[in-house]
Design an enzyme around this catalytic site. Structure first.
Site, PDB file in Angstrom:
ATOM      1  N   HIS A   1       0.723  -1.242   0.015  1.00 30.57           N
ATOM      2  CA  HIS A   1      -0.051  -0.465   0.012  1.00 30.57           C
ATOM      3  C   HIS A   1       0.754   1.060   0.311  1.00 30.57           C
ATOM      4  O   HIS A   1       1.495   1.237   0.843  1.00 30.57           O
ATOM      5  CB  HIS A   1      -1.065   0.290   1.066  1.00 30.57           C
ATOM      6  CG  HIS A   1      -2.189   0.473   0.774  1.00 30.57           C
ATOM      7  ND1 HIS A   1      -1.980   1.986   1.145  1.00 30.57           N
ATOM      8  CD2 HIS A   1      -3.109   0.564   0.215  1.00 30.57           C
ATOM      9  CE1 HIS A   1      -3.595   3.244   0.457  1.00 30.57           C
ATOM     10  NE2 HIS A   1      -3.461   1.990   0.765  1.00 30.57           N
TER      11      HIS A   1
ATOM     12  N   ASP B   1      -7.714  -5.696  -0.594  1.00 31.59           N
ATOM     13  CA  ASP B   1      -8.076  -6.833  -1.997  1.00 31.59           C
ATOM     14  C   ASP B   1      -8.243  -7.742  -1.606  1.00 31.59           C
ATOM     15  O   ASP B   1      -8.631  -9.011  -2.187  1.00 31.59           O
ATOM     16  CB  ASP B   1      -7.997  -5.662  -2.736  1.00 31.59           C
ATOM     17  CG  ASP B   1      -8.383  -4.700  -3.822  1.00 31.59           C
ATOM     18  OD1 ASP B   1      -9.843  -4.682  -3.585  1.00 31.59           O
ATOM     19  OD2 ASP B   1      -7.546  -3.823  -3.641  1.00 31.59           O
TER      20      ASP B   1
HETATM   21  N1  CMC Z   1       4.096  -7.728  -4.830  1.00 33.61           N
HETATM   22  C1  CMC Z   1       5.903  -7.757  -4.708  1.00 33.61           C
HETATM   23  N2  CMC Z   1       5.760  -6.306  -5.121  1.00 33.61           N
HETATM   24  C2  CMC Z   1       5.315  -5.475  -4.828  1.00 33.61           C
HETATM   25  C3  CMC Z   1       4.117  -5.885  -4.317  1.00 33.61           C
HETATM   26  C4  CMC Z   1       3.088  -6.467  -4.005  1.00 33.61           C
HETATM   27  N3  CMC Z   1       2.194  -6.355  -4.659  1.00 33.61           N
HETATM   28  N4  CMC Z   1       3.913  -4.338  -3.700  1.00 33.61           N
HETATM   29  C5  CMC Z   1       5.163  -3.567  -3.897  1.00 33.61           C
HETATM   30  N5  CMC Z   1       6.145  -4.097  -3.726  1.00 33.61           N
HETATM   31  C6  CMC Z   1       7.607  -3.271  -4.406  1.00 33.61           C
HETATM   32  C7  CMC Z   1       7.439  -3.149  -5.838  1.00 33.61           C
HETATM   33  O1  CMC Z   1       8.006  -4.037  -6.169  1.00 33.61           O
HETATM   34  C8  CMC Z   1       8.689  -2.329  -5.491  1.00 33.61           C
HETATM   35  O2  CMC Z   1      10.104  -2.301  -5.139  1.00 33.61           O
HETATM   36  P1  CMC Z   1      11.231  -2.678  -5.701  1.00 33.61           P
HETATM   37  O3  CMC Z   1      11.483  -1.060  -5.118  1.00 33.61           O
HETATM   38  O4  CMC Z   1      12.265  -3.069  -4.854  1.00 33.61           O
HETATM   39  O5  CMC Z   1      10.845  -2.227  -6.755  1.00 33.61           O
HETATM   40  C9  CMC Z   1       7.926  -1.791  -4.078  1.00 33.61           C
HETATM   41  O6  CMC Z   1       7.857  -2.847  -3.387  1.00 33.61           O
HETATM   42  C10 CMC Z   1       7.695  -0.302  -4.151  1.00 33.61           C
HETATM   43  O7  CMC Z   1       6.323  -0.508  -4.218  1.00 33.61           O
HETATM   44  P2  CMC Z   1       5.413  -0.122  -5.327  1.00 33.61           P
HETATM   45  O8  CMC Z   1       4.562  -0.056  -6.457  1.00 33.61           O
HETATM   46  O9  CMC Z   1       7.105   1.288  -6.041  1.00 33.61           O
HETATM   47  O10 CMC Z   1       4.413   1.084  -4.834  1.00 33.61           O
HETATM   48  P3  CMC Z   1       4.057   1.858  -4.447  1.00 33.61           P
HETATM   49  O11 CMC Z   1       3.736   2.723  -3.173  1.00 33.61           O
HETATM   50  O12 CMC Z   1       3.561   3.167  -5.643  1.00 33.61           O
HETATM   51  O13 CMC Z   1       2.404   1.216  -4.874  1.00 33.61           O
HETATM   52  C11 CMC Z   1       0.400  -0.575  -4.892  1.00 33.61           C
HETATM   53  C12 CMC Z   1       1.244   0.657  -4.314  1.00 33.61           C
HETATM   54  C13 CMC Z   1      -0.525  -0.598  -3.634  1.00 33.61           C
HETATM   55  C14 CMC Z   1       0.145   0.166  -5.971  1.00 33.61           C
HETATM   56  C15 CMC Z   1       1.632  -1.566  -5.523  1.00 33.61           C
HETATM   57  O14 CMC Z   1       1.751  -1.978  -3.743  1.00 33.61           O
HETATM   58  C16 CMC Z   1       0.525  -2.815  -5.886  1.00 33.61           C
HETATM   59  O15 CMC Z   1       0.854  -2.535  -6.522  1.00 33.61           O
HETATM   60  N6  CMC Z   1       0.417  -3.813  -5.081  1.00 33.61           N
HETATM   61  C17 CMC Z   1      -0.749  -4.918  -5.735  1.00 33.61           C
HETATM   62  C18 CMC Z   1      -1.613  -4.175  -6.659  1.00 33.61           C
HETATM   63  C19 CMC Z   1      -2.933  -3.795  -5.060  1.00 33.61           C
HETATM   64  O16 CMC Z   1      -3.019  -4.854  -4.135  1.00 33.61           O
HETATM   65  N7  CMC Z   1      -3.358  -2.915  -5.445  1.00 33.61           N
HETATM   66  C20 CMC Z   1      -4.611  -2.607  -4.351  1.00 33.61           C
HETATM   67  C21 CMC Z   1      -4.248  -1.259  -3.655  1.00 33.61           C
HETATM   68  S1  CMC Z   1      -5.046  -1.010  -1.612  1.00 33.61           S
HETATM   69  C22 CMC Z   1      -6.394  -1.149  -2.609  1.00 33.61           C
HETATM   70  C23 CMC Z   1      -6.837  -0.086  -3.698  1.00 33.61           C
HETATM   71  O17 CMC Z   1      -6.881   1.125  -3.167  1.00 33.61           O
HETATM   72  O18 CMC Z   1      -7.174  -0.161  -4.678  1.00 33.61           O
END
Ligand code: CMC
Length: 371
Positions: free
Chosen positions: A257, A308
């Site tokens: 998140h 989710d």
């Molecule tokens: N699986 C694997 N690695 C992850 C995940 C994940 N679900 N989430 C974050 N990371 C890693 C990512 O690869 C990155 O690693 P590195 O720094 O080595 O490249 C690091 O953690 C930071 O990730 P980010 O994507 O830059 O983080 P963010 O704050 O931009 O994204 C997020 C937040 C929710 C989009 C992301 O955690 C994600 O893609 N999660 C999976 C999709 C998901 O479950 N979305 C629902 C979010 S909550 C409900 C809603 O709002 O809808």
């Protein structure tokens, strides 16, 4: 000018609707744990729109207004039959239908406070009818008209399935709606606010928000979680699956998140619901696989499950088609979008940030036959 990637850490507005402080989510000051245990979704809608919980008369009035406005214009129902129904995702159908609703609302472009509130009621009331009606029409089933004597969650399940849901199903749906109702400046809410800050109308704001919710990094994650659980199939295969995905640098949906660090406070409620419901339906494997995925993932990355992750097995246990999971999120979150849209109109200023330019320096035009 230096860009903050993904606007991380940027405070883009003030708001009195919901807050995330130290991993605690509150709606207008009430902890989500408190509301999930005690409040109905209708009370939460009122809270988000009026910034106070309703008294009995106010709650009754809102319920009546919602019940009175649930039916869809016949044109919108008929239009579903013109969609390429075997290909279209229900989120795309919902986005299109909400936009179409605006065509049949004589007040769509009226911008006074009272008219905007009336549109909020109409949209909130009609969203479950859109999701349920589309879900039936695409299967060749007759739409089921809403019943004025049923509560919101109950009516939604009734229109979807064409039969009365039982008490456990109603409570589970109601809790899920409470949990998803608002979430500070999440991507779809921000989208809605950006849209209406141009003084565009409520229907445009909600249509834009649905588009943002649809993506798998936001609301679309719940459907992807169920896809993953289905692919894994049995709990003993979960660890291998997760490790392989992570090795391939793929994301595991339902984890991580932008704001929460220790964990998403909504997830524990859905985890409990998943355990209970999967036992009741005699399919505990969905919960078991989920737990194994959580164990395997968190042993590799310090990213707890978000809202989710366990909502997927909850909705599956309610007998809901997997591609309807994100539309259900929208049926709830529209309450938050509408609260933010009304708040934006109250103290509006165009939202227009800047970009850090990274393209080529200044250069001269070259005629096409000289390039
Ligand atoms: N699986 C694997 N690695 C992850 C995940 C994940 N679900 N989430 C974050 N990371 C890693 C990512 O690869 C990155 O690693 P590195 O720094 O080595 O490249 C690091 O953690 C930071 O990730 P980010 O994507 O830059 O983080 P963010 O704050 O931009 O994204 C997020 C937040 C929710 C989009 C992301 O955690 C994600 O893609 N999660 C999976 C999709 C998901 O479950 N979305 C629902 C979010 S909550 C409900 C809603 O709002 O809808």
């Amino acid at each position: 000018m230096t860009a903050a990637r993904g606007l991380e850490g940027i405070v883009a507005t003030t708001s009195s609707i919901s807050s995330i402080i130290d991993d605690t989510l509150t709606y207008v000051g009430y902890d989500i744990d408190d509301l999930t245990e005690n409040a109905t979704f209708e009370e939460v809608i009122y809270l988000l729109w009026h910034l106070e919980l309703p008294n009995k008369a106010q709650l009754q009035e809102l319920k009546q207004q919602l019940a009175d406005n649930m039916e869809l214009p016949q044109e919108v129902i008929e239009s579903f039959k013109t969609y390429p129904i075997d290909k279209v995702h229900p989120m795309a159908a919902l986005r299109t239908a909400v936009s179409a609703l605006g065509l049949y609302d004589d007040e769509a472009d009226l911008m006074d406070k009272e008219a905007n509130y009336r549109k909020a009621i109409r949209l909130q009331a009609k969203m479950p009818a859109i999701v349920a009606t589309f879900a039936r029409v695409r299967k060749g089933l007759e739409p089921v008209a809403p019943r004025k004597d049923l509560g919101f969650a109950e009516n939604f399940l009734y229109m979807l399935k064409g039969e009365m849901p039982d008490q456990i199903e109603i409570e589970a749906m109601d809790k899920a709606l409470v949990l998803h109702a608002d979430h500070e400046l999440n991507a779809s809410t921000f989208t809605a606010r950006v849209c209406v800050a141009t003084l565009s109308d409520v229907y445009s704001g909600v249509t834009a928000a649905i588009g943002a919710l649809k993506g798998p990094l936001h609301g679309g994650a719940n459907e992807q979680v169920m896809k993953m659980l289905t692919e894994i199939g049995t709990a003993d295969k979960a660890e291998e699956y997760v490790l392989e995905k992570l090795n391939n640098k793929e994301k595991i949906m339902g984890f991580g998140h932008r704001v929460y660090r220790q964990g998403d406070p909504r997830a524990k409620h859905l985890r409990e619901m998943s355990k209970r419901l999967t036992e009741i339906t005699g399919e505990p494997e969905w919960y078991d696989i989920s737990v194994k995925v959580e164990e395997a993932f968190t042993s590799q990355k310090p990213l707890p499950p978000n809202v989710d992750f366990y909502s997927a097995s909850v909705y599956h246990s309610l007998g809901i088609d997997h591609d309807l999971f994100t539309p259900i999120f929208a049926v709830s979150r529209v309450s938050g979008w509408l609260a933010h849209i009304l708040e934006q109109y109250e103290n509006n200023r165009l939202i227009r940030p800047r970009a850090e330019y990274t393209g080529p320096g200044k250069r001269n035009y070259v005629p096409v036959d000289e390039r």
